[in-house]
Design a protein around this motif. Structure first.
Motif, mmCIF file in Angstrom:
data_model
loop_
_atom_site.group_PDB
_atom_site.id
_atom_site.type_symbol
_atom_site.label_atom_id
_atom_site.label_comp_id
_atom_site.label_asym_id
_atom_site.label_seq_id
_atom_site.Cartn_x
_atom_site.Cartn_y
_atom_site.Cartn_z
ATOM 1 N N SER A 120 -0.174 -23.462 -2.855
ATOM 2 C CA SER A 120 1.317 -23.657 -2.366
ATOM 3 C C SER A 120 1.316 -23.351 -0.745
ATOM 4 N N GLY A 121 2.386 -24.349 0.037
ATOM 5 C CA GLY A 121 2.189 -23.744 1.566
ATOM 6 C C GLY A 121 1.620 -25.056 2.549
ATOM 7 N N GLY A 122 0.320 -25.235 1.345
ATOM 8 C CA GLY A 122 0.204 -26.711 1.998
ATOM 9 C C GLY A 122 -1.527 -25.942 2.298
ATOM 10 N N ILE A 123 -2.797 -26.498 2.156
ATOM 11 C CA ILE A 123 -3.978 -26.353 2.635
ATOM 12 C C ILE A 123 -3.945 -25.628 3.971
ATOM 13 N N PHE A 124 -3.583 -26.701 4.734
ATOM 14 C CA PHE A 124 -3.899 -27.235 6.147
ATOM 15 C C PHE A 124 -3.133 -26.040 6.952
ATOM 16 N N SER A 125 -2.691 -25.059 6.764
ATOM 17 C CA SER A 125 -1.263 -24.401 7.349
ATOM 18 C C SER A 125 -2.852 -22.255 6.934
ATOM 19 N N SER A 126 -3.611 -22.832 6.979
ATOM 20 C CA SER A 126 -4.831 -21.699 6.882
ATOM 21 C C SER A 126 -5.824 -22.406 7.257
ATOM 22 N N ARG A 127 -5.856 -21.792 8.212
ATOM 23 C CA ARG A 127 -7.503 -21.534 9.351
ATOM 24 C C ARG A 127 -9.080 -21.506 9.014
ATOM 25 N N VAL A 128 -9.349 -20.960 7.971
ATOM 26 C CA VAL A 128 -10.603 -20.121 6.652
ATOM 27 C C VAL A 128 -10.181 -20.674 5.942
ATOM 28 N N MET A 129 -10.962 -21.533 4.403
ATOM 29 C CA MET A 129 -10.462 -21.664 3.560
ATOM 30 C C MET A 129 -11.898 -21.680 2.575
ATOM 31 N N GLY A 130 -12.006 -20.866 1.508
ATOM 32 C CA GLY A 130 -13.280 -21.162 0.639
ATOM 33 C C GLY A 130 -13.353 -20.213 -0.525
ATOM 34 N N TRP A 131 -14.298 -20.990 -0.547
ATOM 35 C CA TRP A 131 -14.917 -19.690 -2.043
ATOM 36 C C TRP A 131 -16.205 -18.968 -1.940
ATOM 37 N N PHE A 132 -15.161 -17.552 -2.637
ATOM 38 C CA PHE A 132 -16.653 -16.640 -2.760
ATOM 39 C C PHE A 132 -16.963 -16.277 -4.340
ATOM 40 N N ARG A 133 -17.879 -15.199 -4.730
ATOM 41 C CA ARG A 133 -18.141 -15.769 -6.437
ATOM 42 C C ARG A 133 -18.432 -14.360 -6.613
ATOM 43 N N ALA A 177 -19.002 -21.426 -0.441
ATOM 44 C CA ALA A 177 -18.547 -22.206 0.974
ATOM 45 C C ALA A 177 -17.300 -22.061 1.449
ATOM 46 N N VAL A 178 -17.203 -22.545 2.690
ATOM 47 C CA VAL A 178 -15.803 -21.955 3.263
ATOM 48 C C VAL A 178 -15.757 -23.428 4.309
ATOM 49 N N VAL A 179 -14.559 -23.703 4.786
ATOM 50 C CA VAL A 179 -14.340 -24.446 5.980
ATOM 51 C C VAL A 179 -13.882 -23.579 6.534
ATOM 52 N N ASN A 180 -13.951 -24.206 8.014
ATOM 53 C CA ASN A 180 -13.474 -23.434 9.203
ATOM 54 C C ASN A 180 -12.317 -24.261 10.204
ATOM 55 N N ARG A 181 -11.237 -24.455 10.502
ATOM 56 C CA ARG A 181 -10.660 -25.140 11.333
ATOM 57 C C ARG A 181 -10.039 -24.303 12.830
ATOM 58 N N GLY A 223 -7.948 -26.446 15.566
ATOM 59 C CA GLY A 223 -7.719 -28.072 15.889
ATOM 60 C C GLY A 223 -7.687 -29.015 14.596
ATOM 61 N N SER A 224 -8.115 -30.155 15.569
ATOM 62 C CA SER A 224 -8.268 -31.133 15.263
ATOM 63 C C SER A 224 -9.553 -31.090 14.157
ATOM 64 N N GLU A 225 -10.946 -30.425 14.565
ATOM 65 C CA GLU A 225 -12.054 -30.219 13.948
ATOM 66 C C GLU A 225 -12.017 -29.761 13.059
ATOM 67 N N SER A 226 -13.423 -30.004 11.630
ATOM 68 C CA SER A 226 -13.562 -28.556 11.163
ATOM 69 C C SER A 226 -14.887 -28.338 10.413
ATOM 70 N N SER A 227 -15.346 -27.459 10.198
ATOM 71 C CA SER A 227 -17.276 -27.135 10.005
ATOM 72 C C SER A 227 -17.298 -26.522 8.615
ATOM 73 N N THR A 228 -18.029 -27.200 7.560
ATOM 74 C CA THR A 228 -17.700 -26.251 6.503
ATOM 75 C C THR A 228 -19.666 -25.463 6.272
ATOM 76 N N TYR A 229 -19.277 -24.745 5.941
ATOM 77 C CA TYR A 229 -20.753 -23.743 5.737
ATOM 78 C C TYR A 229 -20.496 -23.220 4.394
ATOM 79 N N TYR A 230 -22.109 -22.848 3.991
ATOM 80 C CA TYR A 230 -22.851 -22.643 2.815
ATOM 81 C C TYR A 230 -23.578 -21.850 2.816
ATOM 82 N N ALA A 231 -23.529 -20.860 1.659
ATOM 83 C CA ALA A 231 -24.459 -19.538 1.225
ATOM 84 C C ALA A 231 -25.348 -20.139 0.977
ATOM 85 N N ASP A 232 -26.992 -19.792 1.488
ATOM 86 C CA ASP A 232 -28.136 -20.434 1.346
ATOM 87 C C ASP A 232 -28.711 -20.470 -0.444
ATOM 88 N N SER A 233 -27.854 -19.676 -0.637
ATOM 89 C CA SER A 233 -28.166 -19.856 -2.524
ATOM 90 C C SER A 233 -27.819 -21.188 -2.876
#
Length: 129
Positions: free
Chosen positions: A25-38, A49-53, A55-65
């Motif tokens: 809710s509130g729009g995912i692009f309202s958050s600067r960083v969104m991701g998954w944990f377990r 995994a997370v995506v870090n925004r 400005g107009s750029e974003s980077s996605t990071y993944y755990a090595d596992s």
């Protein structure tokens, strides 16, 4: 504050695939960083995994596992993000959570669960051998 709801968990055989969804809710692009944990039984919550925004750029990071087996994506029109998992093993068995934060995080601290203030209720993923 962003309200997050995960879905898509379930039982899958080793080697199989699963796609998790997280609607915000509130729009995912309202958050600067969104991701998954377990979190597996008896273990600490860990980064997937997370995506870090920035400005107009974003980077996605993944755990090595999970690198090479997991893809994180999003659909702004649906306020949703997804975690596509393949070649799953029993080590992937856990409760999966989506999370978000408005904070500015870097590659050095975005994998730390305590840096996220919004969490979903989690969805159980069980991989059978």
């Amino acid at each position: 504050q962003v309200h997050l709801v995960e879905s898509g968990g379930g039982l899958v055989q080793a080697g199989g695939s699963l796609r998790l969804s997280c609607v915000a809710s509130g729009g995912i692009f309202s958050s600067r960083v969104m991701g998954w944990f377990r979190q597996a039984p008896g273990k600490e919550r860990e980064f997937v995994a997370v995506v870090n925004r920035s400005g107009s750029e974003s980077s996605t990071y993944y755990a090595d596992s999970v690198k090479g087996r997991v893809t994180m994506s999003s659909d702004g029109a649906k306020n949703a993000m997804y975690l596509q998992m393949s070649s799953m093993t029993t080590y992937d068995t856990a409760v999966y959570y989506c999370a978000s934060t408005q904070s500015r995080l870097t590659s050095r601290n975005l994998s730390t669960p305590n840096n996220y203030e919004d969490w979903g209720q989690g969805t159980q993923v069980t991989v059978s051998s």
